[in-house]
Write a protein that holds these residues in place. Structure first.
Motif, PDB file in Angstrom:
ATOM      1  N   VAL A 177       0.849  -1.194   0.000  1.00  0.00           N
ATOM      2  CA  VAL A 177       0.000   0.000   0.000  1.00  0.00           C
ATOM      3  C   VAL A 177       0.884   1.244   0.000  1.00  0.00           C
ATOM      4  CG1 VAL A 177      -1.717   1.327   1.309  1.00  0.00           C
ATOM      5  CG2 VAL A 177      -1.906  -1.175   1.167  1.00  0.00           C
ATOM      6  N   LEU A 178       1.933   1.238   0.843  1.00  0.00           N
ATOM      7  CA  LEU A 178       2.836   2.392   0.917  1.00  0.00           C
ATOM      8  C   LEU A 178       3.488   2.659  -0.440  1.00  0.00           C
ATOM      9  CD1 LEU A 178       4.312   4.593   2.509  1.00  0.00           C
ATOM     10  CD2 LEU A 178       6.011   2.886   3.177  1.00  0.00           C
ATOM     11  N   ILE A 179       3.997   1.586  -1.055  1.00  0.00           N
ATOM     12  CA  ILE A 179       4.637   1.735  -2.367  1.00  0.00           C
ATOM     13  C   ILE A 179       3.650   2.324  -3.380  1.00  0.00           C
ATOM     14  CG2 ILE A 179       5.583   0.440  -4.333  1.00  0.00           C
ATOM     15  CD1 ILE A 179       6.939  -1.412  -2.227  1.00  0.00           C
ATOM     16  N   ASN A 180       2.443   1.800  -3.379  1.00  0.00           N
ATOM     17  CA  ASN A 180       1.438   2.299  -4.332  1.00  0.00           C
ATOM     18  C   ASN A 180       1.047   3.747  -4.064  1.00  0.00           C
ATOM     19  OD1 ASN A 180       1.384  -0.133  -5.663  1.00  0.00           O
ATOM     20  ND2 ASN A 180      -0.355  -0.935  -4.504  1.00  0.00           N
ATOM     21  N   ARG A 181       0.932   4.101  -2.763  1.00  0.00           N
ATOM     22  CA  ARG A 181       0.578   5.489  -2.438  1.00  0.00           C
ATOM     23  C   ARG A 181       1.675   6.449  -2.910  1.00  0.00           C
ATOM     24  NH1 ARG A 181      -3.552   6.462  -3.343  1.00  0.00           N
ATOM     25  NH2 ARG A 181      -3.088   8.588  -2.706  1.00  0.00           N
ATOM     26  N   ILE A 182       2.932   6.091  -2.648  1.00  0.00           N
ATOM     27  CA  ILE A 182       4.021   6.971  -3.044  1.00  0.00           C
ATOM     28  C   ILE A 182       4.052   7.123  -4.559  1.00  0.00           C
ATOM     29  CG2 ILE A 182       6.549   7.209  -3.130  1.00  0.00           C
ATOM     30  CD1 ILE A 182       6.574   6.092  -0.290  1.00  0.00           C
ATOM     31  N   GLN A 183       3.863   6.016  -5.259  1.00  0.00           N
ATOM     32  CA  GLN A 183       3.852   6.108  -6.719  1.00  0.00           C
ATOM     33  C   GLN A 183       2.717   7.017  -7.196  1.00  0.00           C
ATOM     34  OE1 GLN A 183       6.354   4.777  -8.853  1.00  0.00           O
ATOM     35  NE2 GLN A 183       5.334   6.370 -10.033  1.00  0.00           N
ATOM     36  N   SER A 184       1.534   6.898  -6.577  1.00  0.00           N
ATOM     37  CA  SER A 184       0.457   7.758  -7.088  1.00  0.00           C
ATOM     38  C   SER A 184       0.641   9.217  -6.673  1.00  0.00           C
ATOM     39  CB  SER A 184      -0.946   7.238  -6.743  1.00  0.00           C
ATOM     40  OG  SER A 184      -1.013   6.838  -5.426  1.00  0.00           O
ATOM     41  N   LEU A 185       1.263   9.468  -5.502  1.00  0.00           N
ATOM     42  CA  LEU A 185       1.565  10.859  -5.125  1.00  0.00           C
ATOM     43  C   LEU A 185       2.619  11.465  -6.056  1.00  0.00           C
ATOM     44  CD1 LEU A 185       1.607  10.475  -1.214  1.00  0.00           C
ATOM     45  CD2 LEU A 185      -0.075  11.757  -2.551  1.00  0.00           C
ATOM     46  N   LEU A 186       3.521  10.631  -6.557  1.00  0.00           N
ATOM     47  CA  LEU A 186       4.485  11.106  -7.559  1.00  0.00           C
ATOM     48  C   LEU A 186       3.769  11.356  -8.887  1.00  0.00           C
ATOM     49  CD1 LEU A 186       7.495   8.712  -6.831  1.00  0.00           C
ATOM     50  CD2 LEU A 186       7.643  11.207  -6.797  1.00  0.00           C
ATOM     51  N   ASP A 187       2.886  10.421  -9.247  1.00  0.00           N
ATOM     52  CA  ASP A 187       2.177  10.537 -10.535  1.00  0.00           C
ATOM     53  C   ASP A 187       1.288  11.774 -10.578  1.00  0.00           C
ATOM     54  OD1 ASP A 187       3.396   8.234 -11.360  1.00  0.00           O
ATOM     55  OD2 ASP A 187       1.672   6.927 -10.981  1.00  0.00           O
ATOM     56  N   ASP A 188       0.628  12.087  -9.448  1.00  0.00           N
ATOM     57  CA  ASP A 188      -0.292  13.240  -9.498  1.00  0.00           C
ATOM     58  C   ASP A 188       0.410  14.552  -9.129  1.00  0.00           C
ATOM     59  OD1 ASP A 188      -0.251  13.611  -6.715  1.00  0.00           O
ATOM     60  OD2 ASP A 188      -2.185  12.661  -6.373  1.00  0.00           O
ATOM     61  N   GLY A 189       1.728  14.491  -8.906  1.00  0.00           N
ATOM     62  CA  GLY A 189       2.493  15.719  -8.694  1.00  0.00           C
ATOM     63  C   GLY A 189       2.493  16.238  -7.265  1.00  0.00           C
ATOM     64  N   THR A 190       1.866  15.506  -6.334  1.00  0.00           N
ATOM     65  CA  THR A 190       1.916  15.941  -4.930  1.00  0.00           C
ATOM     66  C   THR A 190       3.358  15.843  -4.416  1.00  0.00           C
ATOM     67  OG1 THR A 190      -0.312  15.101  -4.615  1.00  0.00           O
ATOM     68  CG2 THR A 190       0.948  15.579  -2.621  1.00  0.00           C
ATOM     69  N   LEU A 191       4.050  14.800  -4.884  1.00  0.00           N
ATOM     70  CA  LEU A 191       5.482  14.682  -4.586  1.00  0.00           C
ATOM     71  C   LEU A 191       6.248  15.003  -5.855  1.00  0.00           C
ATOM     72  CD1 LEU A 191       5.540  11.310  -2.584  1.00  0.00           C
ATOM     73  CD2 LEU A 191       5.585  13.639  -1.671  1.00  0.00           C
ATOM     74  N   SER A 192       7.303  15.804  -5.716  1.00  0.00           N
ATOM     75  CA  SER A 192       8.067  16.101  -6.924  1.00  0.00           C
ATOM     76  C   SER A 192       9.193  15.099  -7.134  1.00  0.00           C
ATOM     77  CB  SER A 192       8.583  17.529  -6.931  1.00  0.00           C
ATOM     78  OG  SER A 192       9.195  17.845  -5.730  1.00  0.00           O
ATOM     79  N   ARG A 193       9.637  14.465  -6.074  1.00  0.00           N
ATOM     80  CA  ARG A 193      10.601  13.387  -6.282  1.00  0.00           C
ATOM     81  C   ARG A 193      10.719  12.503  -5.061  1.00  0.00           C
ATOM     82  NH1 ARG A 193      16.111  14.137  -5.079  1.00  0.00           N
ATOM     83  NH2 ARG A 193      16.728  13.113  -6.996  1.00  0.00           N
ATOM     84  N   PHE A 194      11.419  11.369  -5.249  1.00  0.00           N
ATOM     85  CA  PHE A 194      11.695  10.455  -4.152  1.00  0.00           C
ATOM     86  C   PHE A 194      13.110   9.924  -4.343  1.00  0.00           C
ATOM     87  CE2 PHE A 194      12.086   5.874  -3.295  1.00  0.00           C
ATOM     88  CZ  PHE A 194      12.140   5.942  -1.919  1.00  0.00           C
ATOM     89  N   GLY A 195      13.907  10.023  -3.295  1.00  0.00           N
ATOM     90  CA  GLY A 195      15.270   9.494  -3.402  1.00  0.00           C
ATOM     91  C   GLY A 195      16.249  10.325  -2.609  1.00  0.00           C
ATOM     92  N   PRO A 196      17.540  10.151  -2.898  1.00  0.00           N
ATOM     93  CA  PRO A 196      18.553  10.917  -2.158  1.00  0.00           C
ATOM     94  C   PRO A 196      18.624  12.360  -2.656  1.00  0.00           C
ATOM     95  CG  PRO A 196      19.573   9.146  -3.468  1.00  0.00           C
ATOM     96  CD  PRO A 196      18.147   9.233  -3.888  1.00  0.00           C
ATOM     97  N   MET A 197      18.770  13.297  -1.705  1.00  0.00           N
ATOM     98  CA  MET A 197      19.005  14.695  -2.063  1.00  0.00           C
ATOM     99  C   MET A 197      20.499  14.925  -1.907  1.00  0.00           C
ATOM    100  SD  MET A 197      16.027  15.772  -2.700  1.00  0.00           S
ATOM    101  CE  MET A 197      16.350  17.526  -2.832  1.00  0.00           C
ATOM    102  N   TYR A 198      21.150  15.186  -3.000  1.00  0.00           N
ATOM    103  CA  TYR A 198      22.599  15.366  -2.953  1.00  0.00           C
ATOM    104  C   TYR A 198      22.990  16.809  -2.651  1.00  0.00           C
ATOM    105  CZ  TYR A 198      23.382  10.660  -4.594  1.00  0.00           C
ATOM    106  OH  TYR A 198      23.439   9.298  -4.676  1.00  0.00           O
ATOM    107  N   ASN A 199      24.012  16.963  -1.846  1.00  0.00           N
ATOM    108  CA  ASN A 199      24.638  18.266  -1.646  1.00  0.00           C
ATOM    109  C   ASN A 199      25.745  18.371  -2.688  1.00  0.00           C
ATOM    110  OD1 ASN A 199      26.103  20.470  -0.901  1.00  0.00           O
ATOM    111  ND2 ASN A 199      26.082  19.999   1.283  1.00  0.00           N
ATOM    112  N   ILE A 200      25.388  18.947  -3.812  1.00  0.00           N
ATOM    113  CA  ILE A 200      26.278  18.871  -4.977  1.00  0.00           C
ATOM    114  C   ILE A 200      27.617  19.562  -4.719  1.00  0.00           C
ATOM    115  CG2 ILE A 200      25.455  20.932  -6.185  1.00  0.00           C
ATOM    116  CD1 ILE A 200      25.538  19.068  -8.757  1.00  0.00           C
ATOM    117  N   GLU A 201      27.613  20.560  -3.843  1.00  0.00           N
ATOM    118  CA  GLU A 201      28.884  21.234  -3.566  1.00  0.00           C
ATOM    119  C   GLU A 201      29.892  20.295  -2.925  1.00  0.00           C
ATOM    120  OE1 GLU A 201      27.794  25.686  -2.468  1.00  0.00           O
ATOM    121  OE2 GLU A 201      26.465  24.112  -1.765  1.00  0.00           O
TER     122      GLU A 201
END
Lengths: 167, 147
Positions: B36-60
């Motif tokens: 259920v969690l996996i499916n919810r996250i995928q649909s929140l990504l699909d509908d744009g509520t989440l803009s991304r999922f994963g590591p946030m890199y400190n590029i500097e």
């Protein structure tokens, strides 16, 4: 401006960074999927990712909400013209306010752009943002020579930071 | 958005586990089913509520460079300028703002030279100046939104 000191990242780290900077697969074993793509041992991939977290190269792992969709519609970039010799003291004060998400010292571009202190303020309404701006104004006092607020009206692009994907 | 989605968003902005079955671990903390969690996250990504999922890199810290860049573009050229700016994968975020400086983007590159080179290309292709405003000092960065 000189480049920052580069930490020691080997080829494996680099491949992991490149494979994950757009995001992780939303699947039961995401690190294993990455490992398979890169033909690496999953344990090694996870160990390297933990090291990247420890060294701060990865700030965090998780979801990034689109704050507009969460009702944060009044996202004001407040910009202030303050004396350069006071900016560290003032920046630290403004940066510690709980409604400020980011606070930076940035260069002016005179005469077009006189502002050197940037503070991002997020709220559900412009009224609330204006209240927050008044708080900042009070703190800066006479050091505030001029200021303005820029509201975002449209997201034109939003992706994660990328490296190494243009070669 | 329902309470389940709010919980997911509030609890998953930090500390996603690094282990074989991280969603199962996260789901247990949220008292829900892994699938259920996996499916919810995928649909929140699909509908744009989440803009991304994963590591946030400190590029500097990777030795990269990044900067905030502003442009002042009249309305009649705005869309074509946006198209040029967004065409560079080094441009991560781009916002339109209600000011004479109306285009604001964050650009990430491996070196200062590469960054300046991209800005030069943007200026050449669009005919408008870029105002490079790299941070000189960071006072705070702790973005977390409550759903």
């Amino acid at each position: 401006m000189p480049d920052n000191n580069k930490p020691v990242l080997d080829e494996t780290d680099r491949r992991i960074v490149e494979a994950t900077q757009a995001g992780l697969p939303v699947t039961a074993r995401p690190y294993h999927v990455i490992a398979e793509q890169l033909e690496l041992d999953p344990e090694l991939v996870m160990q390297r990712i933990r090291q990247l977290l420890e060294s701060g190269i990865i700030r965090r792992i998780g979801v990034v909400p689109n704050h507009y969709k969460l009702g944060y519609r009044a996202n004001g970039m407040t910009v202030w013209d303050v004396p350069d010799d006071k900016i560290i003291e003032l920046g630290n004060k403004i940066g510690s306010l709980n409604f400020v998400s980011h606070c930076y010292h940035r260069p002016r571009h005179l005469p077009d752009w006189p502002y050197n202190l940037f503070a991002m303020v997020h709220a559900h309404t412009k009224e609330k943002t204006n209240q927050y701006i008044d708080v900042i104004k009070d703190i800066l006092g006479d050091s505030n020579r001029q200021h303005t607020v820029l509201y975002s009206t449209r997201i034109l692009k939003k992706t994660g930071m990328r490296i190494g994907n243009t070669q | 958005m329902n309470q389940i989605d709010r919980n997911i968003i509030n609890h998953m902005q930090n500390d996603f586990p690094v282990c074989e079955s991280p969603f199962a671990k996260m789901a247990a903390q949220l008292d829900m089913d892994e699938e259920v969690l996996i499916n919810r996250i995928q649909s929140l990504l699909d509908d744009g509520t989440l803009s991304r999922f994963g590591p946030m890199y400190n590029i500097e810290k990777l030795g990269g460079q990044y900067s905030l860049v502003a442009m002042s573009v009249p309305e009649h050229d705005l869309e074509s300028v946006i198209e040029v700016v967004n065409s560079y994968p080094e441009v991560a975020h781009n916002y339109e703002r209600d000011h004479s400086f109306n285009v604001w983007f964050v650009i990430a590159a491996e070196t200062v030279t590469e960054l300046k080179d991209i800005l030069k290309k943007i200026e050449k292709r669009t005919g408008y100046a870029t105002y490079d405003m790299p941070k000189l000092e960071e006072f705070y960065i702790g973005l977390k939104f409550d759903a």
